[in-house]
Design a protein around this motif. Structure first.
Motif, PDB file in Angstrom:
ATOM      1  N   SER A  22       0.804  -1.216   0.000  1.00  0.00           N
ATOM      2  CA  SER A  22       0.000   0.000   0.000  1.00  0.00           C
ATOM      3  C   SER A  22       0.843   1.274   0.000  1.00  0.00           C
ATOM      4  N   ALA A  23       2.171   1.139   0.068  1.00  0.00           N
ATOM      5  CA  ALA A  23       3.029   2.310   0.198  1.00  0.00           C
ATOM      6  C   ALA A  23       3.374   2.906  -1.152  1.00  0.00           C
ATOM      7  N   ALA A  24       3.693   4.207  -1.136  1.00  0.00           N
ATOM      8  CA  ALA A  24       4.160   4.882  -2.336  1.00  0.00           C
ATOM      9  C   ALA A  24       5.676   4.886  -2.340  1.00  0.00           C
ATOM     10  N   ALA A  25       6.235   5.091  -3.528  1.00  0.00           N
ATOM     11  CA  ALA A  25       7.695   5.127  -3.639  1.00  0.00           C
ATOM     12  C   ALA A  25       8.078   6.060  -4.772  1.00  0.00           C
ATOM     13  N   ASP A  26       9.258   6.663  -4.641  1.00  0.00           N
ATOM     14  CA  ASP A  26       9.842   7.466  -5.714  1.00  0.00           C
ATOM     15  C   ASP A  26      10.807   6.581  -6.486  1.00  0.00           C
ATOM     16  N   ILE A  27      10.632   6.529  -7.798  1.00  0.00           N
ATOM     17  CA  ILE A  27      11.426   5.670  -8.673  1.00  0.00           C
ATOM     18  C   ILE A  27      12.301   6.533  -9.572  1.00  0.00           C
ATOM     19  N   THR A  28      13.554   6.145  -9.727  1.00  0.00           N
ATOM     20  CA  THR A  28      14.447   6.785 -10.687  1.00  0.00           C
ATOM     21  C   THR A  28      15.014   5.716 -11.610  1.00  0.00           C
ATOM     22  N   VAL A  29      14.834   5.897 -12.911  1.00  0.00           N
ATOM     23  CA  VAL A  29      15.375   4.973 -13.896  1.00  0.00           C
ATOM     24  C   VAL A  29      16.237   5.753 -14.879  1.00  0.00           C
ATOM     25  N   GLY A  30      17.253   5.095 -15.389  1.00  0.00           N
ATOM     26  CA  GLY A  30      18.116   5.806 -16.318  1.00  0.00           C
ATOM     27  C   GLY A  30      19.154   4.916 -16.959  1.00  0.00           C
ATOM     28  N   ALA A  31      20.108   5.569 -17.573  1.00  0.00           N
ATOM     29  CA  ALA A  31      21.204   4.873 -18.256  1.00  0.00           C
ATOM     30  C   ALA A  31      22.508   5.544 -17.884  1.00  0.00           C
ATOM     31  N   THR A  32      23.554   4.742 -17.812  1.00  0.00           N
ATOM     32  CA  THR A  32      24.873   5.272 -17.465  1.00  0.00           C
ATOM     33  C   THR A  32      25.931   4.653 -18.357  1.00  0.00           C
ATOM     34  N   THR A  33      26.995   5.400 -18.599  1.00  0.00           N
ATOM     35  CA  THR A  33      28.112   4.888 -19.374  1.00  0.00           C
ATOM     36  C   THR A  33      29.415   5.348 -18.743  1.00  0.00           C
ATOM     37  N   TRP A  34      30.448   4.526 -18.947  1.00  0.00           N
ATOM     38  CA  TRP A  34      31.776   4.782 -18.372  1.00  0.00           C
ATOM     39  C   TRP A  34      32.808   4.476 -19.447  1.00  0.00           C
ATOM     40  N   TYR A  35      33.446   5.530 -19.971  1.00  0.00           N
ATOM     41  CA  TYR A  35      34.524   5.330 -20.936  1.00  0.00           C
ATOM     42  C   TYR A  35      35.782   4.986 -20.142  1.00  0.00           C
ATOM     43  N   THR A  36      36.257   3.737 -20.281  1.00  0.00           N
ATOM     44  CA  THR A  36      37.158   3.145 -19.300  1.00  0.00           C
ATOM     45  C   THR A  36      38.503   2.746 -19.882  1.00  0.00           C
ATOM     46  N   TRP A  37      39.567   3.115 -19.165  1.00  0.00           N
ATOM     47  CA  TRP A  37      40.902   2.575 -19.398  1.00  0.00           C
ATOM     48  C   TRP A  37      41.160   1.465 -18.383  1.00  0.00           C
ATOM     49  N   TRP A  38      41.916   0.449 -18.800  1.00  0.00           N
ATOM     50  CA  TRP A  38      42.198  -0.702 -17.937  1.00  0.00           C
ATOM     51  C   TRP A  38      43.704  -0.934 -17.893  1.00  0.00           C
ATOM     52  N   ASP A  39      44.302  -0.721 -16.706  1.00  0.00           N
ATOM     53  CA  ASP A  39      45.712  -1.042 -16.478  1.00  0.00           C
ATOM     54  C   ASP A  39      45.792  -2.398 -15.795  1.00  0.00           C
ATOM     55  N   LYS A  51      47.903  -5.438 -23.032  1.00  0.00           N
ATOM     56  CA  LYS A  51      47.338  -4.096 -23.030  1.00  0.00           C
ATOM     57  C   LYS A  51      45.867  -4.175 -23.419  1.00  0.00           C
ATOM     58  N   PHE A  52      45.103  -3.179 -22.970  1.00  0.00           N
ATOM     59  CA  PHE A  52      43.691  -3.102 -23.307  1.00  0.00           C
ATOM     60  C   PHE A  52      43.381  -1.749 -23.923  1.00  0.00           C
ATOM     61  N   ASP A  53      42.688  -1.766 -25.053  1.00  0.00           N
ATOM     62  CA  ASP A  53      42.201  -0.518 -25.612  1.00  0.00           C
ATOM     63  C   ASP A  53      41.048  -0.007 -24.750  1.00  0.00           C
ATOM     64  N   PRO A  54      40.955   1.312 -24.526  1.00  0.00           N
ATOM     65  CA  PRO A  54      39.821   1.839 -23.751  1.00  0.00           C
ATOM     66  C   PRO A  54      38.508   1.569 -24.482  1.00  0.00           C
ATOM     67  N   THR A  55      37.433   1.466 -23.703  1.00  0.00           N
ATOM     68  CA  THR A  55      36.138   1.156 -24.293  1.00  0.00           C
ATOM     69  C   THR A  55      35.022   1.718 -23.431  1.00  0.00           C
ATOM     70  N   PHE A  56      33.787   1.618 -23.922  1.00  0.00           N
ATOM     71  CA  PHE A  56      32.616   2.048 -23.170  1.00  0.00           C
ATOM     72  C   PHE A  56      32.008   0.871 -22.413  1.00  0.00           C
ATOM     73  N   LEU A  57      31.791   1.057 -21.118  1.00  0.00           N
ATOM     74  CA  LEU A  57      30.900   0.202 -20.356  1.00  0.00           C
ATOM     75  C   LEU A  57      29.578   0.957 -20.220  1.00  0.00           C
ATOM     76  N   TYR A  58      28.464   0.269 -20.352  1.00  0.00           N
ATOM     77  CA  TYR A  58      27.175   0.964 -20.373  1.00  0.00           C
ATOM     78  C   TYR A  58      26.087   0.041 -19.826  1.00  0.00           C
TER      79      TYR A  58
END
Length: 231
Positions: A22-39, A51-58
């Motif tokens: 019976s309770a109400a709630a506030d909802i947040t939905v979305g998308a995120t991305t991380w342009y990432t280097w990996w050592d 070695k790793f080429d940088p890439t997008f995590l999403y």
């Protein structure tokens, strides 16, 4: 997959516990991305060989606010790195999933604790782990509709690494994560945009094999968009 099902089950149990029908709630939905280097640094090995080429995590992000003090968050990131070695290039996928319960301790700060699932997979290897994480986050007004968002956390996870030759190894991983970003709230659209940076350190220690320990450092630029509504 079993580990993702476990995370979903934990989320469902906590939702049932904190959100009566019976309770109400506030909802947040979305998308995120991380342009990432990996050592990547493997002990007793020439790190220059890998070695790793940088890439997008999403991926998607979800937050459910139960009341003024408690909310639940879930973030799922996925991406593919090109791993460059002396004998050629391979593709390795990374999955990074975080579930957390957050508790407000002041107008600006929250404590959080939850579970992390992380996986690295390539043609000849599957490396997956799950375990707890905890930390503190902050939302600080920066004037007008701008805010500074930040967090710092630690993790300790464990799992198994399977190889195509039939070999497998158990391991523990520990590390830390920190991020900071500038967010802008568009009131007319109930949407928040944020741009910032993230750094993650992970140490892999094998427990039942002679494999050398591995240090991972991930860092890069983050961008997200989130829409909020009430039910």
């Amino acid at each position: 997959m079993k580990k993702l099902i476990l995370l979903a089950a934990i989320a469902s149990i906590l939702m049932a516990a904190f959100l009566p029908s019976s309770a109400a709630a506030d909802i947040t939905v979305g998308a995120t991305t991380w342009y990432t280097w990996w050592d990547f640094d493997k002990e007793n090995n020439d790190a220059n060989k890998t070695k790793f080429d940088p890439t997008f995590l999403y991926g998607p992000a979800l937050s459910i606010k139960f009341n003024d003090d408690i909310n639940m968050t879930f973030v799922y990131l996925y991406g593919k790195f090109d791993m460059i070695e002396t004998n050629g290039t391979n593709t390795i996928t990374r999955t990074d999933s975080d579930f957390a319960l957050n508790y407000k301790i002041s107008n600006y700060f929250k404590l959080f604790a939850g579970a992390k699932y992380m996986r690295f997979k390539m043609e000849a290897m599957d490396h997956a782990a799950i375990g707890p994480g905890a930390g503190i986050s902050a939302v600080i007004p920066a004037g007008g509709d701008f805010f500074i968002l930040g967090n710092i956390s630690g993790l300790y996870i464990w799992g198994q690494e399977d190889h195509s030759q039939g070999e497998s190894s158990s391991f523990n991983e520990y590390g830390a994560n920190t991020s900071i970003s500038l967010a802008y709230y568009i009131a007319s659209a109930s949407t928040t945009l944020s741009l910032g940076g993230r750094y993650q350190y992970i140490k892999t220690a094998y427990t039942d094999s002679t494999d050398s320990d591995i240090t991972h450092q991930f860092y890069g630029v983050t961008l997200s968009a989130n829409y909020s509504f009430s039910i």
